[in-house]
Write an enzyme that holds these catalytic residues in place. Structure first.
Site, short mmCIF file in Angstrom:
data_model
loop_
_atom_site.label_atom_id
_atom_site.label_comp_id
_atom_site.label_asym_id
_atom_site.label_seq_id
_atom_site.Cartn_x
_atom_site.Cartn_y
_atom_site.Cartn_z
N GLU A 1 9.11 0.93 11.27
CA GLU A 1 10.09 2.03 11.28
C GLU A 1 9.27 3.30 11.41
O GLU A 1 8.57 3.72 10.49
CB GLU A 1 10.90 2.03 9.98
CG GLU A 1 12.15 2.90 10.08
CD GLU A 1 11.94 4.30 9.54
OE1 GLU A 1 11.72 5.21 10.38
OE2 GLU A 1 12.01 4.49 8.33
N GLU B 1 8.14 15.07 17.20
CA GLU B 1 8.66 15.03 15.83
C GLU B 1 7.89 16.06 14.99
O GLU B 1 6.68 15.95 14.80
CB GLU B 1 8.49 13.64 15.22
CG GLU B 1 9.09 13.54 13.83
CD GLU B 1 8.97 12.14 13.24
OE1 GLU B 1 9.93 11.69 12.61
OE2 GLU B 1 7.92 11.51 13.43
N LYS C 1 0.84 -1.20 0.00
CA LYS C 1 0.00 0.00 0.00
C LYS C 1 0.87 1.25 0.00
O LYS C 1 1.61 1.50 0.95
CB LYS C 1 -0.91 0.05 1.23
CG LYS C 1 -1.75 1.31 1.31
CD LYS C 1 -2.22 1.60 2.72
CE LYS C 1 -2.89 2.96 2.83
NZ LYS C 1 -2.03 4.10 2.41
N CYS D 1 12.58 10.82 8.90
CA CYS D 1 12.46 10.28 10.26
C CYS D 1 13.77 10.45 11.04
O CYS D 1 13.76 10.56 12.26
CB CYS D 1 12.06 8.81 10.21
SG CYS D 1 10.40 8.53 9.61
#
Length: 500
Positions: free
Chosen positions: A266, A400, A190, A300
């Site tokens: 992750e 983040e 996906k 990230c």
């Protein structure tokens, strides 16, 4: 077959792309007929509409992947899997510019500095995994005693699900897909609903390379529909996800509630970079500026927290700003301009979220080059922003941000900065800058992160494992781990003497 034509006037190119689900070797409409519009984040303009998968579409793709694994792919000679991946690598080389163009307009990546670099990595890792086919699948003989013969086998999981993010649409897909294929699995993947075009185009190359129909199936669609269905599916034996920590937690929950499938995650990061007083300040400034502003901070592993020794702080801050101003430019907000090194963030939602952080009352804010007052761009461009004098508990240092926003702080002692570097729920990556060999390796030992760079930042290698600690994820990708993580171990006991 459902296709749309895309014009790229900046390069005088026209690209024809599939917009259907890629199932059993063909592009088809979704069962509902519903579509998702995708927009160019640099202009705000609609690019195309592609079909959105449903739970029924996921079920159909999984059944096909299961059958082709059982009756075709698992019986394929190892050399055939290798040759197919090599053929795919050659096709990626041939269509490198087309795929980079798609990621440039769909993800807002500067074409010359970002999008083409992503494709170069994809080509390299595809060749690497072609060479890895068969290398990491061997089990071992385990001596026990003269009455028993024991050995292990490394077997594919069968059908694996892959869910990839929007910040590196094709690269993250290939990080997972090529390793899973090298291990001998079939795939249902996906893409992000924000950036599905390059992966759908890749479906054509998979067909052209000669992969058996159904080995790779691509189901774009909403995360809470397609992603959730994949995580809960009883016939999927492993799922690999890259994205936010909050969604990663849901994937873990859904997998446990269904068939306890193997999970690789992750997730987010709040990666620190530490600059000691003996560091090469020019080197540190260059690497850390690239480490936060490359890809508009949508990494990230972006080093969004920089801690600099107080003796070097003012010099570092000056050189960091100089480097960023000299190397990062909107270049008339045209991602196809060779001088463009700073693209937009992915969407209005992400733009608004980042701007809330930038408007924080914590610390001192320095916008490196403000937007032109009469800018005509309709894209989601954010200039690099530096915060200083920020308290450790501030969301600027704890959350983040996923944008071109960095906090630069002072420290005095080693023990102090290690504590600050580890003061995060994340543990994806860290960087340290020092000319002291012992200090660099000591920090690498003491910091809680899955990847540590010494005197560099964010320079991954496809042959080296990647993954996080703490809330940054579970498992590893790339290198031999990128194959081994898609294999399960079976133990065989054979009695050598009759039992009386």
């Amino acid at each position: 077959m459902p296709f749309e034509t895309i014009e790229i006037p900046q390069l005088n190119k026209t690209i024809k792309i599939p917009i259907g689900l890629f199932v059993d070797g063909q592009f088809i409409p979704s069962s509902s007929g519903e579509k998702i519009d995708t927009f160019n984040p640099a202009t705000g303009e609609k690019i195309a509409s592609f079909y959105a998968g449903t739970v029924e579409d996921v079920d159909a793709a999984v059944e096909i992947a299961k059958d082709v694994y059982s009756y075709t792919w698992s019986m394929q000679p190892i050399r055939d899997r290798r040759d197919l991946l090599l053929k795919l690598a050659r096709l990626l080389e041939r269509d490198r510019e087309i795929l980079a163009m798609l990621d440039a307009i769909d993800a807002g990546k500067p074409y010359h500095t970002n999008a083409l670099a992503d494709l170069d990595q994809v080509i390299t890792l595809t060749k690497y995994y072609a060479g890895a086919v068969g290398n990491y699948t061997n089990g071992e003989i385990i001596p026990v005693n003269s009455d028993k013969f024991c050995y292990t086998l490394r077997e594919p999981y069968g059908v694996v699900a892959l869910i990839v993010p929007w910040n590196y649409p094709l690269a993250m897909a290939c990080w997972k897909m090529q390793g899973a294929l090298a291990a001998g699995n079939t795939i249902v993947i996906k893409p992000s609903e924000n950036t599905s075009l390059s992966l759908l185009y890749l479906g054509q190359l998979i067909m052209e390379a000669g992969f058996p129909n159904g080995v790779v199936n691509i189901i774009p669609g909403a995360g809470n529909v397609v992603g959730e269905a994949l995580a809960k599916h009883m016939k999927i034996n492993k799922i690999s996800f890259t994205g936010s920590t909050s969604v990663g937690c849901k994937i873990l929950k859904y997998s446990g509630m269904s068939n306890m499938k193997e999970v690789c995650l992750e997730c987010g990061g709040k990666s620190p970079a530490v600059v000691f007083k003996d560091a090469d300040v020019d080197n540190a400034a260059a690497w850390t500026a690239n480490g936060i502003f490359y890809n508009s901070g949508q990494n990230c592993t972006a080093n969004s927290r920089i801690y600099v020794h107080e003796n070097l702080y003012e010099e570092f801050l000056k050189k960091f700003k100089e480097y960023a101003r000299n190397h990062y430019s909107f270049a008339d907000f045209n991602v196809f301009n060779p001088d463009c090194t700073l693209g937009p963030v992915i969407s209005k939602i992400q733009y608004d979220r980042i701007m809330k952080f930038i408007e924080s009352p914590d610390g001192k804010r320095d916008i490196l080059f403000p937007m032109p007052p009469n800018s005509e761009t309709k894209g989601f461009f954010i200039p690099p922003v530096i915060f200083t004098d920020v308290p450790e508990k501030s969301p600027l240092l704890q959350e983040e941000i996923f944008g071109p926003v960095v906090v630069i702080s002072k420290f005095c002692h080693y023990s102090e900065v290690v504590k600050m570097a580890n003061n995060s729920r994340y543990g994806l990556a860290a960087a340290v800058f020092t000319e002291g060999v012992r200090r660099g390796h000591r920090f690498a030992r003491d910091v809680h992160a899955g990847t540590v760079w010494i005197n560099s930042s964010n320079d991954e290698e496809v042959t080296v494992p990647f993954g996080g600690f703490k809330m940054s994820g579970i498992g590893r990708e790339l290198g031999r781990y990128g194959v081994e993580s898609y294999l399960q171990t079976k133990t065989v006991h054979m009695s050598m003497v009759p039992h009386h």
